[in-house]
Scaffold this motif. Structure first.
Motif, PDB file in Angstrom:
ATOM      1  N   LEU A 194      -1.377  11.027   7.295  1.00  0.00           N
ATOM      2  CA  LEU A 194      -2.388  10.386   6.477  1.00  0.00           C
ATOM      3  C   LEU A 194      -2.002   8.920   6.397  1.00  0.00           C
ATOM      4  CD1 LEU A 194      -3.876  11.854   3.252  1.00  0.00           C
ATOM      5  CD2 LEU A 194      -3.276   9.460   3.364  1.00  0.00           C
ATOM      6  N   GLU A 254      -9.192  17.415  -1.857  1.00  0.00           N
ATOM      7  CA  GLU A 254      -8.740  16.377  -2.760  1.00  0.00           C
ATOM      8  C   GLU A 254      -7.257  16.519  -3.037  1.00  0.00           C
ATOM      9  OE1 GLU A 254     -10.830  16.448  -6.441  1.00  0.00           O
ATOM     10  OE2 GLU A 254      -9.511  14.991  -7.407  1.00  0.00           O
ATOM     11  N   PHE A 261      -2.397  13.466  -7.593  1.00  0.00           N
ATOM     12  CA  PHE A 261      -1.127  12.762  -7.582  1.00  0.00           C
ATOM     13  C   PHE A 261      -0.345  12.979  -8.872  1.00  0.00           C
ATOM     14  CE2 PHE A 261      -0.863   9.943  -3.882  1.00  0.00           C
ATOM     15  CZ  PHE A 261      -2.125  10.112  -3.343  1.00  0.00           C
ATOM     16  N   GLY A 262       0.971  12.985  -8.735  1.00  0.00           N
ATOM     17  CA  GLY A 262       1.857  12.967  -9.882  1.00  0.00           C
ATOM     18  C   GLY A 262       2.042  11.535 -10.363  1.00  0.00           C
ATOM     19  N   TYR A 278      -9.693   6.320  -2.814  1.00  0.00           N
ATOM     20  CA  TYR A 278      -8.982   6.507  -4.074  1.00  0.00           C
ATOM     21  C   TYR A 278      -9.093   5.247  -4.915  1.00  0.00           C
ATOM     22  CZ  TYR A 278      -6.549  10.537  -2.053  1.00  0.00           C
ATOM     23  OH  TYR A 278      -6.251  11.742  -1.487  1.00  0.00           O
ATOM     24  N   THR A 287      -7.104  10.735   7.609  1.00  0.00           N
ATOM     25  CA  THR A 287      -6.219  11.793   8.086  1.00  0.00           C
ATOM     26  C   THR A 287      -6.516  12.092   9.550  1.00  0.00           C
ATOM     27  OG1 THR A 287      -7.729  13.547   7.387  1.00  0.00           O
ATOM     28  CG2 THR A 287      -6.079  12.847   5.819  1.00  0.00           C
ATOM     29  N   PHE A 342      -8.597  10.418  -6.984  1.00  0.00           N
ATOM     30  CA  PHE A 342      -9.499  10.703  -5.877  1.00  0.00           C
ATOM     31  C   PHE A 342     -10.926  10.306  -6.218  1.00  0.00           C
ATOM     32  CE2 PHE A 342     -11.018  13.087  -2.278  1.00  0.00           C
ATOM     33  CZ  PHE A 342     -12.190  13.681  -2.691  1.00  0.00           C
ATOM     34  N   GLY A 388       0.819  -1.199   0.000  1.00  0.00           N
ATOM     35  CA  GLY A 388       0.000   0.000   0.000  1.00  0.00           C
ATOM     36  C   GLY A 388       0.858   1.256   0.000  1.00  0.00           C
ATOM     37  N   LEU A 389       0.196   2.386   0.017  1.00  0.00           N
ATOM     38  CA  LEU A 389       0.890   3.666   0.041  1.00  0.00           C
ATOM     39  C   LEU A 389       1.368   3.980   1.450  1.00  0.00           C
ATOM     40  CD1 LEU A 389      -1.330   5.910  -2.214  1.00  0.00           C
ATOM     41  CD2 LEU A 389       1.087   5.491  -2.514  1.00  0.00           C
ATOM     42  N   PHE A 419      -2.846   5.125   4.924  1.00  0.00           N
ATOM     43  CA  PHE A 419      -3.563   4.353   3.911  1.00  0.00           C
ATOM     44  C   PHE A 419      -3.729   2.913   4.355  1.00  0.00           C
ATOM     45  CE2 PHE A 419      -4.124   6.646  -0.079  1.00  0.00           C
ATOM     46  CZ  PHE A 419      -3.381   7.780   0.132  1.00  0.00           C
ATOM     47  N   GLY A 420      -4.817   2.291   3.930  1.00  0.00           N
ATOM     48  CA  GLY A 420      -4.954   0.849   4.014  1.00  0.00           C
ATOM     49  C   GLY A 420      -4.199   0.208   2.862  1.00  0.00           C
ATOM     50  N   THR A 421      -4.115  -1.107   2.874  1.00  0.00           N
ATOM     51  CA  THR A 421      -3.373  -1.790   1.810  1.00  0.00           C
ATOM     52  C   THR A 421      -4.196  -1.942   0.540  1.00  0.00           C
ATOM     53  OG1 THR A 421      -4.010  -3.875   2.801  1.00  0.00           O
ATOM     54  CG2 THR A 421      -1.817  -3.051   3.336  1.00  0.00           C
ATOM     55  N   LEU A 467       5.710   8.701  -4.847  1.00  0.00           N
ATOM     56  CA  LEU A 467       4.616   9.510  -5.384  1.00  0.00           C
ATOM     57  C   LEU A 467       4.525  10.836  -4.639  1.00  0.00           C
ATOM     58  CD1 LEU A 467       1.946   6.689  -5.660  1.00  0.00           C
ATOM     59  CD2 LEU A 467       2.755   8.042  -7.574  1.00  0.00           C
ATOM     60  N   GLN A 512      -6.808   3.195  -7.753  1.00  0.00           N
ATOM     61  CA  GLN A 512      -5.461   3.137  -8.322  1.00  0.00           C
ATOM     62  C   GLN A 512      -5.419   2.055  -9.391  1.00  0.00           C
ATOM     63  OE1 GLN A 512      -2.187   2.334  -5.603  1.00  0.00           O
ATOM     64  NE2 GLN A 512      -0.776   3.471  -6.902  1.00  0.00           N
ATOM     65  N   LEU A 527     -10.737   9.289   3.103  1.00  0.00           N
ATOM     66  CA  LEU A 527     -10.706   9.461   1.649  1.00  0.00           C
ATOM     67  C   LEU A 527     -10.660   8.105   0.952  1.00  0.00           C
ATOM     68  CD1 LEU A 527      -8.265  11.626   2.952  1.00  0.00           C
ATOM     69  CD2 LEU A 527      -9.003  12.714   0.873  1.00  0.00           C
ATOM     70  N   PHE A 542       2.768   6.931   3.754  1.00  0.00           N
ATOM     71  CA  PHE A 542       2.882   8.390   3.874  1.00  0.00           C
ATOM     72  C   PHE A 542       4.256   8.726   4.447  1.00  0.00           C
ATOM     73  CE2 PHE A 542       1.455  12.635   4.550  1.00  0.00           C
ATOM     74  CZ  PHE A 542       1.847  13.031   5.809  1.00  0.00           C
ATOM     75  N   LYS A 561      -0.082   3.764 -11.853  1.00  0.00           N
ATOM     76  CA  LYS A 561       0.804   4.301 -10.826  1.00  0.00           C
ATOM     77  C   LYS A 561       0.076   5.200  -9.834  1.00  0.00           C
ATOM     78  CE  LYS A 561       5.430   4.612 -12.794  1.00  0.00           C
ATOM     79  NZ  LYS A 561       6.408   5.568 -13.333  1.00  0.00           N
ATOM     80  N   ALA A 562      -0.549   6.256 -10.356  1.00  0.00           N
ATOM     81  CA  ALA A 562      -1.044   7.301  -9.461  1.00  0.00           C
ATOM     82  C   ALA A 562      -2.502   7.086  -9.085  1.00  0.00           C
ATOM     83  CB  ALA A 562      -0.873   8.665 -10.116  1.00  0.00           C
ATOM     84  N   PRO A 563      -2.843   7.167  -7.812  1.00  0.00           N
ATOM     85  CA  PRO A 563      -4.239   7.066  -7.396  1.00  0.00           C
ATOM     86  C   PRO A 563      -5.042   8.267  -7.866  1.00  0.00           C
ATOM     87  CG  PRO A 563      -2.733   6.769  -5.529  1.00  0.00           C
ATOM     88  CD  PRO A 563      -1.936   7.293  -6.671  1.00  0.00           C
TER      89      PRO A 563
END
Lengths: 115, 109
Positions: free
Chosen positions: B97, A103, A106-107, B36, B92, B45, A42-43, B99-101, A91, B38, B34, A45, B41-43
């Motif tokens: 922030l 919102e 993302f890049g 997202y 958040t 919203f 996962g992401l 994230f879950g997996t 990212l 994915q 939030l 932070f 690559k990029a998530p």
């Protein structure tokens, strides 16, 4: 610009070298975020900036990682003495308002490979 | 430590089915949740939720937050192959922030 841009898109480096990753947020966005995503994970932070200030740096994985933002715009994430476990997609995102209130855009990410 | 747990981890359904994705959380000084999507690559919203019980809707997608039970669901009705992606939930709190997996959703034509 129209969106968040990151450079380089791909970076291959040797273990022990330093790398610098760059993020250009959307113009006018005050908040900027760095994340890391390892393969199949996962992401994670890393850090966020409100203006030029980072309220909390505890998400950075180690003291080899540092980030700065100047002029409320461009940010750089620097990894010193890279290790193989640093290999991931990094990212960047930006938002018009502060963390959690808007919102995030993302890049495309920088894929870092440490050999 | 803040925690976000998503379930199921993966889900395979047929086109046209309805799916519900779950997100539960523990966070200090909750500010928002939030969702997202994915694909590469990029998530991208989907929703931001701050208040309990108010459904947010966008086309076939909808989401709701329960701040008492500390969870959110994301519903997708009449699924299409283009809905195949990893769906990420993030919370958040304070200046972090988490994230879950993610839930990997696969739609079979």
């Amino acid at each position: 610009g129209a969106g968040v841009s990151q450079s380089p898109s791909n970076k291959v480096t040797e273990k022990g070298k330093d790398v610098e990753l760059r993020c250009d947020p959307i113009s006018g966005h005050t908040a900027l975020y760095w994340y890391r995503q390892s393969l199949g994970q996962g992401l994670e932070f890393l850090i966020y900036f409100q203006g030029n200030s980072a309220p909390d740096k505890s998400g950075l994985p180690s003291d080899r990682f540092s980030a700065e933002r100047t002029g409320g715009s461009v940010s750089t994430l620097t990894i010193q003495r890279t290790q193989q476990e640093d290999s991931a997609v990094y990212l960047c995102a930006s938002s018009l308002v502060a963390l959690g209130y808007g919102e995030q855009f993302f890049g495309p990410g920088t894929r870092l490979t440490v050999l | 430590e803040d925690k976000v747990v998503q379930s199921p981890l993966s889900l395979v359904v047929h086109e046209g089915d309805t799916v519900t994705l779950n997100c539960s959380y523990e966070v200090t000084n909750f500010r928002s949740l939030l969702w997202y999507k994915q694909e590469k690559k990029a998530p991208t919203f989907l929703f931001m939720l701050t208040s309990s019980g108010i459904e947010k809707k966008s086309g076939r997608l909808s989401s709701i937050l329960d701040k008492k039970e500390l969870f959110s669901i994301l519903n997708i009705t009449a699924t299409q192959t283009g809905d195949s992606a990893v769906y990420l939930c993030a919370v958040t709190g304070n200046e972090k922030l988490t994230f879950g997996t993610g839930t990997r959703l696969t739609i079979i034509p």
